[in-house]
Design a protein around this motif. Structure first.
Motif, PDB file in Angstrom:
ATOM      1  N   TYR A 279     -39.529 -25.753   9.326  1.00 30.89           N
ATOM      2  CA  TYR A 279     -39.242 -24.465   9.960  1.00 30.89           C
ATOM      3  C   TYR A 279     -38.519 -24.761  11.267  1.00 30.89           C
ATOM      4  N   LEU A 280     -37.526 -23.931  11.570  1.00 34.25           N
ATOM      5  CA  LEU A 280     -36.647 -24.179  12.707  1.00 34.25           C
ATOM      6  C   LEU A 280     -36.560 -22.940  13.573  1.00 34.25           C
ATOM      7  N   ILE A 281     -36.765 -23.113  14.889  1.00 34.41           N
ATOM      8  CA  ILE A 281     -36.505 -22.010  15.816  1.00 34.41           C
ATOM      9  C   ILE A 281     -35.197 -22.327  16.536  1.00 34.41           C
ATOM     10  N   ILE A 282     -34.338 -21.323  16.606  1.00 33.20           N
ATOM     11  CA  ILE A 282     -33.039 -21.478  17.250  1.00 33.20           C
ATOM     12  C   ILE A 282     -32.961 -20.481  18.398  1.00 33.20           C
ATOM     13  N   VAL A 283     -32.569 -20.974  19.580  1.00 35.21           N
ATOM     14  CA  VAL A 283     -32.404 -20.125  20.759  1.00 35.21           C
ATOM     15  C   VAL A 283     -30.959 -20.272  21.233  1.00 35.21           C
ATOM     16  N   ASP A 284     -30.217 -19.163  21.195  1.00 35.16           N
ATOM     17  CA  ASP A 284     -28.828 -19.138  21.670  1.00 35.16           C
ATOM     18  C   ASP A 284     -28.791 -18.463  23.033  1.00 35.16           C
ATOM     19  N   THR A 285     -28.183 -19.121  24.012  1.00 38.43           N
ATOM     20  CA  THR A 285     -27.985 -18.521  25.337  1.00 38.43           C
ATOM     21  C   THR A 285     -26.511 -18.630  25.694  1.00 38.43           C
ATOM     22  N   SER A 286     -26.171 -18.060  26.827  1.00 41.17           N
ATOM     23  CA  SER A 286     -24.769 -18.124  27.264  1.00 41.17           C
ATOM     24  C   SER A 286     -24.354 -19.550  27.621  1.00 41.17           C
ATOM     25  N   ILE A 287     -25.319 -20.423  27.835  1.00 41.48           N
ATOM     26  CA  ILE A 287     -24.970 -21.802  28.202  1.00 41.48           C
ATOM     27  C   ILE A 287     -25.158 -22.799  27.054  1.00 41.48           C
ATOM     28  N   GLY A 288     -25.562 -22.312  25.889  1.00 43.20           N
ATOM     29  CA  GLY A 288     -25.687 -23.219  24.759  1.00 43.20           C
ATOM     30  C   GLY A 288     -26.785 -22.823  23.778  1.00 43.20           C
ATOM     31  N   THR A 289     -26.953 -23.671  22.789  1.00 47.94           N
ATOM     32  CA  THR A 289     -27.938 -23.450  21.733  1.00 47.94           C
ATOM     33  C   THR A 289     -28.948 -24.584  21.731  1.00 47.94           C
ATOM     34  N   LYS A 290     -30.201 -24.215  21.622  1.00 49.78           N
ATOM     35  CA  LYS A 290     -31.287 -25.198  21.500  1.00 49.78           C
ATOM     36  C   LYS A 290     -32.036 -24.891  20.222  1.00 49.78           C
ATOM     37  N   HIS A 291     -32.576 -25.923  19.611  1.00 50.81           N
ATOM     38  CA  HIS A 291     -33.392 -25.713  18.429  1.00 50.81           C
ATOM     39  C   HIS A 291     -34.528 -26.732  18.400  1.00 50.81           C
ATOM     40  N   HIS A 292     -35.578 -26.356  17.705  1.00 55.21           N
ATOM     41  CA  HIS A 292     -36.722 -27.241  17.528  1.00 55.21           C
ATOM     42  C   HIS A 292     -37.259 -27.012  16.126  1.00 55.21           C
ATOM     43  N   SER A 293     -37.601 -28.096  15.449  1.00 58.22           N
ATOM     44  CA  SER A 293     -38.131 -27.945  14.092  1.00 58.22           C
ATOM     45  C   SER A 293     -39.577 -28.403  14.040  1.00 58.22           C
ATOM     46  N   SER A 294     -40.262 -27.888  13.059  1.00 60.05           N
ATOM     47  CA  SER A 294     -41.647 -28.245  12.816  1.00 60.05           C
ATOM     48  C   SER A 294     -41.852 -28.293  11.313  1.00 60.05           C
ATOM     49  N   THR A 295     -42.583 -29.298  10.854  1.00 58.41           N
ATOM     50  CA  THR A 295     -42.825 -29.449   9.427  1.00 58.41           C
ATOM     51  C   THR A 295     -44.216 -28.955   9.076  1.00 58.41           C
ATOM     52  N   VAL A 296     -44.296 -28.159   8.029  1.00 60.42           N
ATOM     53  CA  VAL A 296     -45.568 -27.636   7.530  1.00 60.42           C
ATOM     54  C   VAL A 296     -45.884 -28.351   6.220  1.00 60.42           C
ATOM     55  N   THR A 297     -47.066 -28.937   6.163  1.00 59.47           N
ATOM     56  CA  THR A 297     -47.562 -29.540   4.928  1.00 59.47           C
ATOM     57  C   THR A 297     -48.719 -28.699   4.437  1.00 59.47           C
ATOM     58  N   VAL A 298     -48.612 -28.199   3.233  1.00 59.09           N
ATOM     59  CA  VAL A 298     -49.675 -27.386   2.648  1.00 59.09           C
ATOM     60  C   VAL A 298     -50.610 -28.332   1.904  1.00 59.09           C
ATOM     61  N   ILE A 299     -51.869 -28.353   2.319  1.00 59.11           N
ATOM     62  CA  ILE A 299     -52.853 -29.228   1.689  1.00 59.11           C
ATOM     63  C   ILE A 299     -53.457 -28.512   0.495  1.00 59.11           C
ATOM     64  N   ILE A 300     -53.401 -29.178  -0.637  1.00 57.05           N
ATOM     65  CA  ILE A 300     -54.007 -28.662  -1.859  1.00 57.05           C
ATOM     66  C   ILE A 300     -55.142 -29.603  -2.216  1.00 57.05           C
ATOM     67  N   ASP A 301     -56.346 -29.068  -2.282  1.00 57.99           N
ATOM     68  CA  ASP A 301     -57.508 -29.898  -2.586  1.00 57.99           C
ATOM     69  C   ASP A 301     -57.287 -30.718  -3.841  1.00 57.99           C
ATOM     70  N   ALA A 302     -57.852 -31.915  -3.815  1.00 56.96           N
ATOM     71  CA  ALA A 302     -57.795 -32.781  -4.979  1.00 56.96           C
ATOM     72  C   ALA A 302     -58.487 -32.102  -6.157  1.00 56.96           C
TER      73      ALA A 302
END
Length: 153
Positions: free
Chosen positions: A47-70
């Motif tokens: 998942y990625l958040i993107i922030v656009d401003t007048s001075i540029g673009t920043k982004h940060h990503s985060s990974t989600v792992t869905v745990i499924i019981d054995a």
């Protein structure tokens, strides 16, 4: 008169899809967090958040792992073999992350000390594994109830 800078444009994305508030996602008013509702295995990913401003673009990503019981998908079947023959048991299991699997004889870990016991793991599909327990030159001492146990959390 001093002008205020424009407010930043913010968005959450998954792949090429821009995510919106709704039944599946709840995005905080300041865009700092996203809640995934009724999470399912297919919701895992980046998942990625993107922030656009007048001075540029920043982004940060985060990974989600869905745990499924054995889960044991297919238990080993009872087997009768003659003394001196080889015995083969198999057990299919699944889960995310891939579960740790152990063979049990009468609810205790199967010993591999004498070199007659081997375990092989095979891929059945992307999400399912198959463990095969091989006991060479079976003796009367090998008699018992063989089961498999899988766990990942």
């Amino acid at each position: 008169m001093k002008m205020k800078p424009p407010l930043p444009s913010q968005s959450w994305m998954r792949g090429s899809q821009v995510l919106q508030n709704g039944n599946k996602y709840r995005i905080s008013s300041d865009f700092s967090t996203i809640e995934i509702r009724n999470i399912e295995p297919g919701d895992g990913g980046t998942y990625l958040i993107i922030v656009d401003t007048s001075i540029g673009t920043k982004h940060h990503s985060s990974t989600v792992t869905v745990i499924i019981d054995a889960k044991i998908e297919e238990s080993p079947k009872p087997l009768t073999v003659a003394t001196g023959s080889d015995a083969y048991f198999s057990c299919r299991y699944s889960g995310t992350p891939i579960p740790y699997f152990i063979w049990l004889k009468n609810n205790k870990s199967v010993s591999r000390e004498d070199g007659r016991v081997e375990v092989e793991v095979r891929d059945v599909s992307k999400d399912v594994k198959k463990s095969v327990l091989m006991i060479r030159r079976v003796t009367k001492a090998d008699a018992g109830k063989y089961t498999g146990s899988a766990y990942n959390v």
